[in-house]
Design an enzyme around this catalytic site. Structure first.
Site, short mmCIF file in Angstrom:
data_model
loop_
_atom_site.label_atom_id
_atom_site.label_comp_id
_atom_site.label_asym_id
_atom_site.label_seq_id
_atom_site.Cartn_x
_atom_site.Cartn_y
_atom_site.Cartn_z
N HIS A 181 2.47 3.21 2.02
CA HIS A 181 3.97 3.23 2.49
C HIS A 181 4.94 2.47 1.86
O HIS A 181 6.03 2.67 1.64
CB HIS A 181 3.84 2.76 4.17
N CYS A 182 4.25 1.28 1.34
CA CYS A 182 5.09 0.40 0.41
C CYS A 182 5.67 1.12 -0.67
O CYS A 182 6.88 0.62 -1.34
CB CYS A 182 4.33 -0.84 0.14
N ILE A 183 4.90 1.81 -1.60
CA ILE A 183 5.31 2.72 -2.66
C ILE A 183 6.09 3.72 -2.64
O ILE A 183 6.34 4.58 -3.65
CB ILE A 183 4.02 2.69 -3.64
N ASN A 192 0.79 -1.26 0.04
CA ASN A 192 0.02 0.17 0.13
C ASN A 192 0.79 1.24 -0.09
O ASN A 192 1.79 1.27 -0.37
CB ASN A 192 -1.01 -0.13 0.98
#
Length: 373
Positions: free
Chosen positions: A364-366, A362
């Site tokens: 934060h991951c990108i 999501n």
């Protein structure tokens, strides 16, 4: 285990660790100079040629760009498409990747009291290599950190340990939060003990204390990244994904984490205040969502009915905004109100993020913050 700087790596020199030189990883809620992202295009991760995901990434980049400079790295064949879709004030740079998870393939930035910026170049093996990894190859991803160091002209510390940015969270005052499920996984660093990993984290990131949570979110395909389960929102304060449904496997995971957090103290000796964020869903992949994905033998399968590891903790803290995923109409407003209370000086912006979750992560991951030295 040896750490080298980018300059020393050529000669085999072994300079002091980043921490010994005065470098440390700042908290995400500290001031930023920029945010780095990558452009989605991988058809076995993102459905329908990544067009729906690209729209979600545009909305994330646009929201963060209200707060700080945003760089989006793009493979050459998608450069023109990305440049047209992204706002003019978002900077598009050619930066080839195997997929779009900048948190994990990008650098972990460090700052120094004298104003210098540096980075850590961890090893990357696509979340498990040939033992449960999510795709192959990952050669372009491994070069991203070197390229960003060249772009910024900063020192690059090469850490010979497999670690993704989503596996760690720091408070900027000496405390690091992680999970045993991920950092001690046999498909990452099988020869490292917990004590050795802890020492390496302290030497590399300038932290003094590591708080180990047992597991990450239920069915998290990263082997339990902490950034989907819990994160620091201020020194001494942690947000934790939560469900009251005792029949849900996530309940036991969150309860375990809560027990650890409530009995822990941080590097300054403070007890932690834990804020519970409701879990969306549970959320599952729809038939139409699974049908639009290329099915390749070397990529992670995404099947109709599979549960996704949705979490409102997977948000990005910008200088003046907090960008959160909108995932469940029944829970979105409650989660937004709780985050707004936690960040009263920032504007909370909700972005429809199911397309990002369908790819396995999501907001934060990108994203990866570049701190202000």
């Amino acid at each position: 285990m040896t750490m080298t700087s980018a300059q020393g790596a050529q000669t085999g020199a072994t300079p002091e660790s980043p921490a010994a030189q005065g470098f440390a990883m700042p908290a995400e809620f500290a001031p930023h100079d920029a945010c780095w992202m990558l452009w989605p295009q991988r058809p076995d991760t993102w459905r329908y040629g990544a067009k729906p995901a690209q729209q979600a990434f545009v909305e994330v980049a646009t929201a963060i760009a209200e707060s700080e400079t945003v760089f989006v790295g793009v493979n050459d064949e998608q450069y023109e498409n990305a440049r047209v879709q992204l706002p003019d004030h978002v900077r598009v740079v050619e930066l080839s990747s195997n997929d779009a998870w900048m948190r994990d393939v990008g650098p972990t930035f460090l700052t120094h009291p004298d104003g210098r910026l540096a980075m850590v170049d961890w090893e990357f093996n696509a979340w498990g290599g040939l033992q449960g990894g999510l795709y192959f190859p990952w050669d372009k991803d491994r070069r991203i950190r070197t390229k960003i160091a060249e772009m910024l002209g900063i020192e690059r510390f090469v850490a010979p340990v497999v670690l993704e940015g989503g596996a760690i969270h720091v408070d900027g005052e000496g405390t690091l939060l992680t999970t045993e499920e991920c950092l001690l996984n046999a498909n990452r660093n099988p020869d490292l003990s917990r004590a050795e990993m802890e020492r390496l984290l302290c030497d590399t990131l300038g932290v003094e204390k590591v708080i180990w949570l047992p597991r990450g979110c239920h069915l998290d395909e990263t082997d339990g990244h902490v950034d989907n389960l819990a994160c620091f929102v201020a020194p001494g304060e942690v947000a934790l994904t939560w469900t009251d449904d005792e029949a849900d496997p996530q309940h036991a995971i969150s309860r375990e984490a809560l027990a650890v957090l409530e009995n822990a103290t941080d590097a300054r000796g403070r007890t932690l205040t834990v804020h519970r964020l409701p879990q969306p869903g549970p959320l599952h992949i729809g038939e139409d969502e699974a049908s639009g994905i290329d099915r390749l033998s070397h990529s992670h399968p995404r099947r109709p009915g599979d549960r996704m590891a949705g979490s409102y903790v997977n948000f990005y803290i910008g200088n003046s905004v907090v960008v959160m995923p909108l995932l469940d109409p029944a829970r979105d407003d409650e989660a937004r109100d709780l985050l707004q209370a936690l960040f009263p000086t920032r504007r909370v912006i909700g972005v429809p993020a199911r397309e990002i979750l369908l790819g396995g992560g999501n907001i934060h991951c990108i994203t990866q913050q570049q701190p202000r030295p």
